[in-house]
Write a protein that holds these residues in place. Structure first.
Motif, PDB file in Angstrom:
ATOM      1  N   GLN A   1       0.821  -1.210   0.000  1.00  5.99           N
ATOM      2  CA  GLN A   1       0.000   0.000   0.000  1.00  5.99           C
ATOM      3  C   GLN A   1       0.855   1.261   0.000  1.00  5.99           C
ATOM      4  O   GLN A   1       0.561   2.223  -0.701  1.00  5.99           O
ATOM      5  CB  GLN A   1      -0.928   0.014   1.210  1.00  5.99           C
ATOM      6  CG  GLN A   1      -2.053  -0.990   1.135  1.00  5.99           C
ATOM      7  CD  GLN A   1      -2.846  -1.077   2.432  1.00  5.99           C
ATOM      8  OE1 GLN A   1      -2.490  -0.459   3.425  1.00  5.99           O
ATOM      9  NE2 GLN A   1      -3.919  -1.855   2.411  1.00  5.99           N
ATOM     10  N   LYS A   2       1.925   1.273   0.783  1.00  2.00           N
ATOM     11  CA  LYS A   2       2.770   2.455   0.870  1.00  2.00           C
ATOM     12  C   LYS A   2       3.550   2.702  -0.414  1.00  2.00           C
ATOM     13  O   LYS A   2       3.779   3.846  -0.791  1.00  2.00           O
ATOM     14  CB  LYS A   2       3.724   2.333   2.051  1.00  2.00           C
ATOM     15  CG  LYS A   2       3.012   2.477   3.375  1.00  2.00           C
ATOM     16  CD  LYS A   2       3.970   2.379   4.530  1.00  2.00           C
ATOM     17  CE  LYS A   2       3.218   2.483   5.840  1.00  2.00           C
ATOM     18  NZ  LYS A   2       4.096   2.332   6.991  1.00  2.00           N
ATOM     19  N   THR A   3       3.972   1.633  -1.093  1.00  2.00           N
ATOM     20  CA  THR A   3       4.739   1.830  -2.320  1.00  2.00           C
ATOM     21  C   THR A   3       3.858   2.226  -3.497  1.00  2.00           C
ATOM     22  O   THR A   3       4.371   2.696  -4.504  1.00  2.00           O
ATOM     23  CB  THR A   3       5.555   0.569  -2.686  1.00  2.00           C
ATOM     24  OG1 THR A   3       4.672  -0.545  -2.766  1.00  2.00           O
ATOM     25  CG2 THR A   3       6.632   0.316  -1.664  1.00  2.00           C
ATOM     26  N   ARG A   4       2.564   2.028  -3.394  1.00  2.00           N
ATOM     27  CA  ARG A   4       1.666   2.489  -4.453  1.00  2.00           C
ATOM     28  C   ARG A   4       1.562   4.005  -4.472  1.00  2.00           C
ATOM     29  O   ARG A   4       1.211   4.597  -5.478  1.00  2.00           O
ATOM     30  CB  ARG A   4       0.271   1.883  -4.282  1.00  2.00           C
ATOM     31  CG  ARG A   4       0.197   0.456  -4.717  1.00  2.00           C
ATOM     32  CD  ARG A   4      -1.232  -0.045  -4.782  1.00  2.00           C
ATOM     33  NE  ARG A   4      -1.232  -1.488  -4.726  1.00  2.00           N
ATOM     34  CZ  ARG A   4      -1.650  -2.205  -3.692  1.00  2.00           C
ATOM     35  NH1 ARG A   4      -2.155  -1.624  -2.626  1.00  2.00           N
ATOM     36  NH2 ARG A   4      -1.595  -3.519  -3.727  1.00  2.00           N
ATOM     37  N   GLU A   5       1.854   4.648  -3.327  1.00  2.00           N
ATOM     38  CA  GLU A   5       1.844   6.099  -3.257  1.00  2.00           C
ATOM     39  C   GLU A   5       2.989   6.660  -4.099  1.00  2.00           C
ATOM     40  O   GLU A   5       4.031   6.045  -4.247  1.00  2.00           O
ATOM     41  CB  GLU A   5       1.994   6.568  -1.809  1.00  2.00           C
ATOM     42  CG  GLU A   5       0.866   6.163  -0.906  1.00  2.00           C
ATOM     43  CD  GLU A   5       1.117   6.540   0.537  1.00  2.00           C
ATOM     44  OE1 GLU A   5       2.013   7.380   0.787  1.00  2.00           O
ATOM     45  OE2 GLU A   5       0.435   5.983   1.411  1.00  2.00           O
ATOM     46  N   SER A   6       2.773   7.830  -4.629  1.00  2.00           N
ATOM     47  CA  SER A   6       3.749   8.452  -5.516  1.00  2.00           C
ATOM     48  C   SER A   6       5.046   8.784  -4.783  1.00  2.00           C
ATOM     49  O   SER A   6       5.032   9.359  -3.695  1.00  2.00           O
ATOM     50  CB  SER A   6       3.162   9.730  -6.090  1.00  2.00           C
ATOM     51  OG  SER A   6       4.112  10.392  -6.876  1.00  2.00           O
TER      52      SER A   6
ATOM     53  N   HIS B   1       7.298   6.842  -3.341  1.00  3.09           N
ATOM     54  CA  HIS B   1       7.770   5.954  -2.292  1.00  3.09           C
ATOM     55  C   HIS B   1       8.452   4.723  -2.885  1.00  3.09           C
ATOM     56  O   HIS B   1       8.019   4.200  -3.915  1.00  3.09           O
ATOM     57  CB  HIS B   1       6.615   5.509  -1.390  1.00  3.09           C
ATOM     58  CG  HIS B   1       6.150   6.588  -0.474  1.00  3.09           C
ATOM     59  ND1 HIS B   1       5.315   7.590  -0.883  1.00  3.09           N
ATOM     60  CD2 HIS B   1       6.420   6.828   0.831  1.00  3.09           C
ATOM     61  CE1 HIS B   1       5.078   8.399   0.122  1.00  3.09           C
ATOM     62  NE2 HIS B   1       5.737   7.960   1.184  1.00  3.09           N
TER      63      HIS B   1
ATOM     64  N   LYS C   1      11.065   8.024   0.848  1.00  2.00           N
ATOM     65  CA  LYS C   1      10.670   8.965  -0.192  1.00  2.00           C
ATOM     66  C   LYS C   1      11.908   9.759  -0.578  1.00  2.00           C
ATOM     67  O   LYS C   1      12.636  10.232   0.297  1.00  2.00           O
ATOM     68  CB  LYS C   1       9.567   9.889   0.317  1.00  2.00           C
ATOM     69  CG  LYS C   1       8.957  10.740  -0.753  1.00  2.00           C
ATOM     70  CD  LYS C   1       7.707  11.415  -0.275  1.00  2.00           C
ATOM     71  CE  LYS C   1       7.073  12.152  -1.439  1.00  2.00           C
ATOM     72  NZ  LYS C   1       5.766  12.667  -1.099  1.00  2.00           N
TER      73      LYS C   1
END
Length: 157
Positions: free
Chosen positions: A97-102, A104, A126
């Motif tokens: 979930q965290k790596t799907r964020e831009s 990361h 990041k």
């Protein structure tokens, strides 16, 4: 032979803390071959270009250089092969979930033996901008100068 105790550091990625804002850290196990373990026990590894990616629902470590074992034979490993990381399913879903964020990514921070087992400390990070890096260096330099001034003042008394 007695079982190993404690933590023995093999390699650390100091450049990662300079290039990234570290948000969360996790400890993961590694799937290694015999010659890789022997090479690590000799204290040889480099995490500089390392990163972790998802293939399906599994997390894999790429770009980490573990050189070939000097006394190895035809069973030696390739130095930059992809290695599977061992984490709980809950941790894997959090990381996904965290790596799907831009912006990361997952970077390795340290490679070590803990109670005889190879572990890697990974972090969700990041990327820093160039001005962030300069600002961090400036803060560190100012802090060091202030400590020197206080230390030298203490000796003069």
């Amino acid at each position: 032979m007695a079982k190993e105790q404690g933590r023995k550091l093999v390699a650390s990625n100091r450049k990662a803390r300079h290039d990234y804002h570290i948000e969360d850290t996790y400890e993961a196990g590694l799937v290694l071959t015999g010659t890789e373990v022997k090479s690590l026990r000799m204290g040889r590894a480099s995490l500089v270009d390392g990163y972790a990616t998802f293939y399906g629902d599994e997390l894999w470590l790429e770009g980490v250089h573990i050189p070939e074992y000097l006394n190895g034979t035809w069973t030696n490993h390739t130095p930059r092969r992809r290695r599977k990381l061992l984490l709980n399913r809950v941790e894997l879903t959090k990381l996904a979930q965290k790596t799907r964020e831009s912006g990361h990514t997952i970077v390795p921070l340290a490679l070590y033996f803990k109670d005889g087992r190879a572990k890697v400390e990974i972090a969700v990070a990041k990327g820093k901008k160039a001005y962030d890096k300069r600002h961090a260096l400036r803060e560190r330099q100012d802090r060091r100068e202030a400590e020197r001034a206080l230390h030298s003042r203490g000796r003069a008394d």
